[in-house]
Design a protein around this motif. Structure first.
Motif, PDB file in Angstrom:
ATOM      1  N   UNK A 201       0.827  -1.195   0.000  1.00 45.84           N
ATOM      2  CA  UNK A 201       0.000   0.000   0.000  1.00 45.84           C
ATOM      3  C   UNK A 201       0.870   1.257   0.000  1.00 45.84           C
ATOM      4  N   UNK A 202       1.050   1.838  -1.180  1.00 42.87           N
ATOM      5  CA  UNK A 202       1.885   3.037  -1.279  1.00 42.87           C
ATOM      6  C   UNK A 202       1.207   4.265  -0.682  1.00 42.87           C
ATOM      7  N   UNK A 203      -0.112   4.186  -0.486  1.00 41.66           N
ATOM      8  CA  UNK A 203      -0.847   5.331   0.054  1.00 41.66           C
ATOM      9  C   UNK A 203      -0.986   5.284   1.572  1.00 41.66           C
ATOM     10  N   UNK A 204      -0.427   4.254   2.197  1.00 43.58           N
ATOM     11  CA  UNK A 204      -0.552   4.123   3.644  1.00 43.58           C
ATOM     12  C   UNK A 204       0.163   5.267   4.363  1.00 43.58           C
ATOM     13  N   UNK A 205      -0.340   5.609   5.518  1.00 47.28           N
ATOM     14  CA  UNK A 205       0.244   6.683   6.312  1.00 47.28           C
ATOM     15  C   UNK A 205       1.717   6.417   6.611  1.00 47.28           C
ATOM     16  N   UNK A 206       2.054   5.145   6.810  1.00 49.87           N
ATOM     17  CA  UNK A 206       3.427   4.781   7.148  1.00 49.87           C
ATOM     18  C   UNK A 206       4.398   4.974   5.985  1.00 49.87           C
ATOM     19  N   UNK A 207       3.889   5.150   4.776  1.00 50.48           N
ATOM     20  CA  UNK A 207       4.756   5.278   3.606  1.00 50.48           C
ATOM     21  C   UNK A 207       4.773   6.684   3.013  1.00 50.48           C
ATOM     22  N   UNK A 208       4.191   7.646   3.722  1.00 50.24           N
ATOM     23  CA  UNK A 208       4.081   8.975   3.127  1.00 50.24           C
ATOM     24  C   UNK A 208       5.433   9.668   2.975  1.00 50.24           C
ATOM     25  N   UNK A 209       6.449   9.200   3.710  1.00 51.97           N
ATOM     26  CA  UNK A 209       7.775   9.802   3.580  1.00 51.97           C
ATOM     27  C   UNK A 209       8.440   9.461   2.252  1.00 51.97           C
ATOM     28  N   UNK A 210       7.895   8.488   1.522  1.00 54.60           N
ATOM     29  CA  UNK A 210       8.464   8.126   0.227  1.00 54.60           C
ATOM     30  C   UNK A 210       8.282   9.256  -0.783  1.00 54.60           C
ATOM     31  N   UNK A 211       7.197   9.987  -0.665  1.00 54.14           N
ATOM     32  CA  UNK A 211       6.855  10.981  -1.677  1.00 54.14           C
ATOM     33  C   UNK A 211       7.708  12.236  -1.550  1.00 54.14           C
ATOM     34  N   UNK A 212       7.979  12.853  -2.684  1.00 51.42           N
ATOM     35  CA  UNK A 212       8.900  13.985  -2.736  1.00 51.42           C
ATOM     36  C   UNK A 212       8.207  15.269  -3.187  1.00 51.42           C
ATOM     37  N   UNK A 213       7.364  15.188  -4.206  1.00 48.62           N
ATOM     38  CA  UNK A 213       6.797  16.375  -4.834  1.00 48.62           C
ATOM     39  C   UNK A 213       5.452  16.796  -4.266  1.00 48.62           C
ATOM     40  N   UNK A 214       4.801  15.924  -3.515  1.00 49.57           N
ATOM     41  CA  UNK A 214       3.442  16.238  -3.073  1.00 49.57           C
ATOM     42  C   UNK A 214       3.193  15.764  -1.649  1.00 49.57           C
ATOM     43  N   UNK A 215       2.300  16.482  -0.981  1.00 48.42           N
ATOM     44  CA  UNK A 215       1.811  16.017   0.310  1.00 48.42           C
ATOM     45  C   UNK A 215       0.687  15.028   0.044  1.00 48.42           C
ATOM     46  N   UNK A 216       0.369  14.200   1.030  1.00 48.11           N
ATOM     47  CA  UNK A 216      -0.774  13.312   0.864  1.00 48.11           C
ATOM     48  C   UNK A 216      -2.045  14.152   0.859  1.00 48.11           C
ATOM     49  N   UNK A 217      -3.075  13.731   0.125  1.00 50.48           N
ATOM     50  CA  UNK A 217      -4.312  14.516   0.096  1.00 50.48           C
ATOM     51  C   UNK A 217      -4.863  14.808   1.490  1.00 50.48           C
ATOM     52  N   UNK A 218      -4.692  13.858   2.413  1.00 49.64           N
ATOM     53  CA  UNK A 218      -5.194  14.068   3.772  1.00 49.64           C
ATOM     54  C   UNK A 218      -4.494  15.239   4.471  1.00 49.64           C
ATOM     55  N   UNK A 219      -3.225  15.481   4.086  1.00 53.08           N
ATOM     56  CA  UNK A 219      -2.446  16.542   4.722  1.00 53.08           C
ATOM     57  C   UNK A 219      -2.491  17.857   3.950  1.00 53.08           C
ATOM     58  N   UNK A 220      -3.206  17.875   2.832  1.00 53.94           N
ATOM     59  CA  UNK A 220      -3.311  19.096   2.028  1.00 53.94           C
ATOM     60  C   UNK A 220      -4.158  20.133   2.766  1.00 53.94           C
ATOM     61  N   UNK A 221      -4.048  21.403   2.371  1.00 55.39           N
ATOM     62  CA  UNK A 221      -4.810  22.466   3.058  1.00 55.39           C
ATOM     63  C   UNK A 221      -6.310  22.194   3.063  1.00 55.39           C
ATOM     64  N   UNK A 222      -6.963  22.628   4.122  1.00 55.84           N
ATOM     65  CA  UNK A 222      -8.412  22.475   4.231  1.00 55.84           C
ATOM     66  C   UNK A 222      -9.155  23.527   3.414  1.00 55.84           C
ATOM     67  N   UNK A 223      -8.423  24.511   2.901  1.00 59.61           N
ATOM     68  CA  UNK A 223      -9.023  25.564   2.080  1.00 59.61           C
ATOM     69  C   UNK A 223      -8.679  25.315   0.612  1.00 59.61           C
ATOM     70  N   UNK A 224      -9.707  25.295  -0.239  1.00 56.70           N
ATOM     71  CA  UNK A 224      -9.480  25.108  -1.676  1.00 56.70           C
ATOM     72  C   UNK A 224      -8.750  26.324  -2.250  1.00 56.70           C
ATOM     73  N   UNK A 225      -8.074  26.119  -3.393  1.00 55.51           N
ATOM     74  CA  UNK A 225      -7.361  27.207  -4.067  1.00 55.51           C
ATOM     75  C   UNK A 225      -7.724  27.195  -5.546  1.00 55.51           C
ATOM     76  N   UNK A 226      -7.880  28.377  -6.109  1.00 51.86           N
ATOM     77  CA  UNK A 226      -8.210  28.504  -7.529  1.00 51.86           C
ATOM     78  C   UNK A 226      -6.970  28.894  -8.321  1.00 51.86           C
ATOM     79  N   UNK A 227      -6.905  28.418  -9.551  1.00 51.03           N
ATOM     80  CA  UNK A 227      -5.824  28.805 -10.450  1.00 51.03           C
ATOM     81  C   UNK A 227      -6.399  28.985 -11.850  1.00 51.03           C
ATOM     82  N   UNK A 228      -5.926  30.002 -12.553  1.00 50.63           N
ATOM     83  CA  UNK A 228      -6.343  30.246 -13.929  1.00 50.63           C
ATOM     84  C   UNK A 228      -5.161  30.020 -14.865  1.00 50.63           C
ATOM     85  N   UNK A 229      -5.393  29.242 -15.904  1.00 44.42           N
ATOM     86  CA  UNK A 229      -4.353  28.929 -16.885  1.00 44.42           C
ATOM     87  C   UNK A 229      -4.742  29.541 -18.223  1.00 44.42           C
ATOM     88  N   UNK A 230      -3.845  30.354 -18.783  1.00 44.10           N
ATOM     89  CA  UNK A 230      -4.068  30.985 -20.077  1.00 44.10           C
ATOM     90  C   UNK A 230      -3.414  30.169 -21.181  1.00 44.10           C
TER      91      UNK A 230
END
Length: 412
Positions: A201-230
Motif C-alpha cells: 500500500x503506497x498510500x498508507x500513512x506509514x509510507x508517506x515519507x516516500x513521496x517527494x513532490x506532493x503532500x498526501x491529500x489528507x495533509x493538504x490544506x483544508x481551504x481550496x485554491x483557484x488557479x487560472x491557466x491561459x
C-alpha cells in the motif's frame, strides 16, 4: 594513438558510477560523462567532482529544462497523451531528449559510442537506443547490463558496492530507501524494492515519507485554491494573468499541485519488453496542465477534429512510451495535433482541493460554444430547428430497422 571515446549517460548513482569505472577499464577508453539537467534539483549536487574522481576525462552537465518543457512536454500534452489511461509519461518523454544530447556530444567529441546504465529488463534501454538509431546510426551503443561479462562480475548490488569501495568511488546505497527513484521537471517515479509487491500500500500513512513532490491529500490544506491557466494555440502561456515560459509554468504548477496533494498514480503497467511492472508516480503540475488543456479543448476544438485526435491518443502515447519519439509516424501524428490546436486559446479556471481538480470556468475569444443555440429556452438565433431532428433520427435509424427486420425473420 588517441584512445577511443565513449559518452556515458551519468547520474552519479551506484550503477552509473560503477559503469563509468568499468567502461574505462574494460575498453581502455576515455569516458566522457554527460548529465542532463531536466529538473532533478539537488540530485545534481557534486556530480562534476564525483565523475572526474571516478575516472571521467570530462563531464557535461547541460541545463535542458527549457527545451524539455517547450519541445517535449508541451507537444506531448497537446496530443493528450496518456499511457494505459493513467501514466503521463514523465520518464518516457525525458529519454529521447537525453539521448539526443548524448548524440550531439558524441559527434562534437569524436566519440565512437554512447553508453547507458539501463537494465535489459526495462524500457529505457529501448528509448535511448531507438533515439540514437534515428539520429546517429553510425554511433555505437554500449549497454553493460546486457553484457554477460558485466552481469557475471556484478550479479547483485553487494558486488557493485564492494567494487565502488575498492576503487574509492563514493556511493550512497542504503536499505532506508529500498526502491529506485527517477526525477525530472514533469514527475518523479518510484519502482522496485517493496513496490514489486502489487499488494503493498503506497498510500498508507506509514509510507508517506516516500513521496517527494506532493503532500498526501489528507495533509493538504483544508481551504481550496483557484488557479487560472491561459492558453494560446494549445500551449499554456501564463498563470493567473502572469505571462510565463513553459519551464516557469511547470515549476509553478508543480509547487501548486504538490501543495494540494494532486497527481499521484499507483499502477501496474505493461512494459514494451513484455513484462508487467508496478510504478508509483507523482505528477502534480502535469496533472493540472493535462486537465486544464482538455477543458480548453472542450470549448474551442471542432468535434470531429477532437474525435480524430482522440482516436490517435493511444497510438501516440504508446509511441512515446516505447521510445519512438523521433519515428516518422510520431512526427506525422504531431503535425495533425499541431493543426488541431490552432484555436485552443483562452482561459481555464480550476479549483484544487485535497488531491482533486474541479472545473470552475472556461472562456475563449474563439469559443465554439453558442449559448443561443445550446439553450433549452427559445432559440433567439433560430439557428437550430428542433423539428429537423426528426429526419436526422429517421435516417440514422434506417440501418438499425433493416438489421432488426432481417434478424426477426431469421428467428421465425
Amino acid at each position: 594513438m588517441a584512445k577511443e571515446k565513449i559518452v556515458l549517460a551519468y547520474s552519479g548513482g551506484l550503477d552509473t558510477s560503477v559503469i563509468l569505472k568499468w567502461l574505462k577499464e574494460t575498453y581502455d577508453a576515455e569516458i566522457i560523462a554527460f548529465t542532463a539537467d531536466i529538473g532533478q534539483k539537488e540530485e545534481l549536487d557534486g556530480l562534476e567532482e564525483k565523475a572526474l574522481q571516478t575516472g571521467a576525462s570530462k563531464i557535461y552537465i547541460d541545463d535542458l529544462r527549457d527545451e524539455f518543457a517547450k519541445d517535449f512536454i508541451y507537444p506531448m500534452f497537446q496530443a493528450g497523451a496518456l499511457y494505459e489511461g493513467q501514466y503521463l509519461l514523465g520518464t518516457s518523454i525525458a529519454r529521447p531528449l537525453i539521448a539526443k544530447r548524448m548524440v550531439d556530444i558524441a559527434r562534437a567529441e569524436g566519440a565512437t559510442a554512447i553508453a547507458h546504465g539501463a537494465t535489459g529488463k526495462g524500457n529505457d534501454q529501448v528509448r535511448f537506443e531507438l533515439t540514437a538509431a534515428a539520429l546517429a546510426p553510425e554511433i555505437g551503443v554500449i549497454a553493460p547490463w546486457r553484457l554477460e561479462e558485466f552481469r557475471e562480475q556484478f550479479p547483485g548490488r553487494a558486488e557493485m558496492i564492494a567494487y565502488a569501495e575498492k576503487h574509492g568511488i563514493p556511493v550512497q546505497a542504503s536499505a532506508a530507501k529500498p526502491y529506485s527513484m527517477d526525477r525530472n521537471l514533469l514527475h518523479i517515479s518510484f519502482e522496485s524494492g517493496m513496490l514489486e509487491d502489487p499488494w503493498f500500500d503506497s498510500a498508507a500513512e506509514s509510507n508517506k515519507d516516500m513521496y517527494v513532490l506532493s503532500v498526501s491529500p489528507e495533509d493538504a490544506p483544508d481551504q481550496a485554491e483557484y488557479v487560472e491557466l491561459d492558453f494560446e494555440k494549445g500551449d499554456c502561456v501564463g498563470l493567473n494573468g502572469a505571462k510565463m515560459s513553459p519551464l516557469q509554468v511547470m515549476e509553478a504548477l508543480n509547487e501548486l499541485g504538490g501543495k494540494h496533494g494532486i497527481g499521484r498514480v499507483d499502477m501496474v503497467e505493461n512494459r514494451f519488453v513484455g513484462m508487467k511492472s508496478r510504478g508509483v508516480y507523482e505528477t502534480p503540475g502535469g496533472t493540472i496542465l493535462f486537465t486544464a488543456h482538455r477543458k480548453m479543448e472542450s470549448l474551442t476544438m471542432d468535434r470531429d477534429v477532437m474525435h480524430l485526435r482522440d482516436s490517435l491518443i493511444s497510438k501516440y502515447a504508446t509511441l512515446v512510451y516505447n521510445g519512438f519519439w523521433f519515428a516518422p509516424e510520431r512526427l506525422a501524428i504531431q503535425a495533425l495535433v499541431e493543426e488541431s490546436q490552432k484555436n485552443v486559446t483562452g482561459t481555464v479556471r480550476l479549483k484544487l482541493y485535497k488531491g482533486n481538480i474541479m472545473a470552475a470556468g472556461v472562456k475563449s475569444p474563439v469559443s465554439l460554444y453558442n449559448p443561443d443555440i445550446a439553450t433549452m429556452e427559445a432559440d433567439p438565433s433560430k439557428a437550430y430547428d428542433q423539428g429537423d431532428a426528426t429526419g436526422f433520427i429517421r435516417l440514422n435509424a434506417l440501418r438499425l430497422k433493416v438489421s432488426s427486420g432481417v434478424q426477426q425473420k431469421a428467428n421465425q
